[in-house]
Scaffold this motif. Sequence first.
Motif, PDB file in Angstrom:
ATOM      1  N   UNK A  44       5.389   8.316  -2.351  1.00  0.00           N
ATOM      2  CA  UNK A  44       4.984   7.880  -1.006  1.00  0.00           C
ATOM      3  C   UNK A  44       3.946   6.764  -1.071  1.00  0.00           C
ATOM      4  N   UNK A  45       3.038   6.804  -2.047  1.00  0.00           N
ATOM      5  CA  UNK A  45       2.061   5.727  -2.207  1.00  0.00           C
ATOM      6  C   UNK A  45       2.732   4.421  -2.597  1.00  0.00           C
ATOM      7  N   UNK A  46       3.702   4.512  -3.513  1.00  0.00           N
ATOM      8  CA  UNK A  46       4.397   3.310  -3.965  1.00  0.00           C
ATOM      9  C   UNK A  46       5.193   2.679  -2.822  1.00  0.00           C
ATOM     10  N   UNK A  47       5.845   3.528  -2.017  1.00  0.00           N
ATOM     11  CA  UNK A  47       6.670   3.022  -0.911  1.00  0.00           C
ATOM     12  C   UNK A  47       5.829   2.361   0.179  1.00  0.00           C
ATOM     13  N   UNK A  48       4.612   2.854   0.379  1.00  0.00           N
ATOM     14  CA  UNK A  48       3.762   2.325   1.460  1.00  0.00           C
ATOM     15  C   UNK A  48       2.652   1.413   0.928  1.00  0.00           C
ATOM     16  N   UNK A  49       2.764   1.007  -0.331  1.00  0.00           N
ATOM     17  CA  UNK A  49       1.733   0.168  -0.945  1.00  0.00           C
ATOM     18  C   UNK A  49       1.479  -1.141  -0.195  1.00  0.00           C
ATOM     19  N   UNK A  50       2.515  -1.846   0.317  1.00  0.00           N
ATOM     20  CA  UNK A  50       2.233  -3.094   1.049  1.00  0.00           C
ATOM     21  C   UNK A  50       1.259  -2.897   2.214  1.00  0.00           C
ATOM     22  N   UNK A  51       1.393  -1.803   2.944  1.00  0.00           N
ATOM     23  CA  UNK A  51       0.480  -1.527   4.054  1.00  0.00           C
ATOM     24  C   UNK A  51      -0.923  -1.213   3.540  1.00  0.00           C
ATOM     25  N   UNK A  52      -0.997  -0.523   2.403  1.00  0.00           N
ATOM     26  CA  UNK A  52      -2.297  -0.200   1.807  1.00  0.00           C
ATOM     27  C   UNK A  52      -3.005  -1.477   1.343  1.00  0.00           C
ATOM     28  N   UNK A  84      -0.806   1.207  -9.471  1.00  0.00           N
ATOM     29  CA  UNK A  84      -0.861   2.074 -10.653  1.00  0.00           C
ATOM     30  C   UNK A  84      -2.165   2.860 -10.688  1.00  0.00           C
ATOM     31  N   UNK A  85      -3.277   2.189 -10.401  1.00  0.00           N
ATOM     32  CA  UNK A  85      -4.578   2.872 -10.375  1.00  0.00           C
ATOM     33  C   UNK A  85      -4.585   3.962  -9.312  1.00  0.00           C
ATOM     34  N   UNK A  86      -3.988   3.659  -8.148  1.00  0.00           N
ATOM     35  CA  UNK A  86      -3.911   4.635  -7.069  1.00  0.00           C
ATOM     36  C   UNK A  86      -3.080   5.846  -7.474  1.00  0.00           C
ATOM     37  N   UNK A  87      -1.956   5.585  -8.138  1.00  0.00           N
ATOM     38  CA  UNK A  87      -1.071   6.684  -8.550  1.00  0.00           C
ATOM     39  C   UNK A  87      -1.666   7.504  -9.691  1.00  0.00           C
TER      40      UNK A  87
END
Length: 344
Positions: free
Chosen positions: A26-34, A72-75
């Motif tokens: 879910x983080x990878x999929x929404x990374x552009x918004x983050x 990557x750091x976030x994940x």
Amino acid sequence: MTSVKKDDRLTRSQSVLCGGFAGFFSKTATSPLEVVKIKSQVGTFHCKRGFLQSFLLIYQYEGLRGFWKGNLASCLRLFPYSAIQLASYKKIVHLHMDEQGFIPQWRAIIAGGLAGVAAALATYPLEVAETRLIAQNCRQPTYIGVAHTLSKISSSEGLLALYRGFSLTVLGAFPFSLGCYAVYMNLDKFWQEPPARFTPLQNFINGCLAAGVAQTLSYPFETVKRKMQAQSAHLPHLGGVDVHFTGVIDCFIQVVKNKGVLSLWNGLTANTIKIVPYFGLLFTCFEMCKQVCLYRNGYIISPLSYKLTPGVDQSLGPYELEEVKRYLKNRNFGSGESSLGNRW
């Protein structure tokens, strides 16, 4: 903040793995918004023309990979964060339970906030690395990868730089918990039925609503925290931060003085839009991963279906169920030997 529902049919390691995998996806999929959100909080030039224009400028100056900077750091934070948060939450809840094992809703929410702070303390350097990687221009990078970022910050700025702004995580936990409490205490009035009768869809909406309110209330603390994480005298343009400051209080003052009070909520649009797809993917991926684990543990007949395995007590934990299986297998093996001896 919404979370996946605990299932006692999973082992602790399976729960952490399912949560980690779901969070990773879910983080990878929404990374552009983050990325847009964090750049807006820091105040880089990409985000001075509004939400939609930010995407165009990031793509123009950094290309598609610019939308996954710092992911990557976030994940990497997910697994230790989930494990520490779960262990801390259970410990805090256990300390506040009464003799019947009951804990008030407000105490459970506070316990969740404290557990989040404990998990953030252990994984905070990775959050700093994420902010630095996102704030920099990836076509002229100062940092190359997570390990290089952590190493360069600690060597040039000292180890304490990896915890710059952490006090704002603690301060932000209070309005965050207050927002969750305000939402959950009024859900029965909103739906006009008791929480015990909520459907999965209602629980999902409740979680998104609680996350939206809680994150909005605590957002100014996160904005200042991101600015403190990004600012450095060792970086070009001081890290791209739109105001210069000397500490937490001075950062609040300079932001309000130079950018206005509402700038403390810069990036809130991206953050709000991210809530539904993020938690939707989080719940969906967790359920898919959980089905595989339940099938492996013997509770369901297929990883593609929730149809229960006939004759299996669903109230048993995975280790208890394994013991029952082992006992029945040994008993059947013994009875087989006995009947074989009788035949001869």
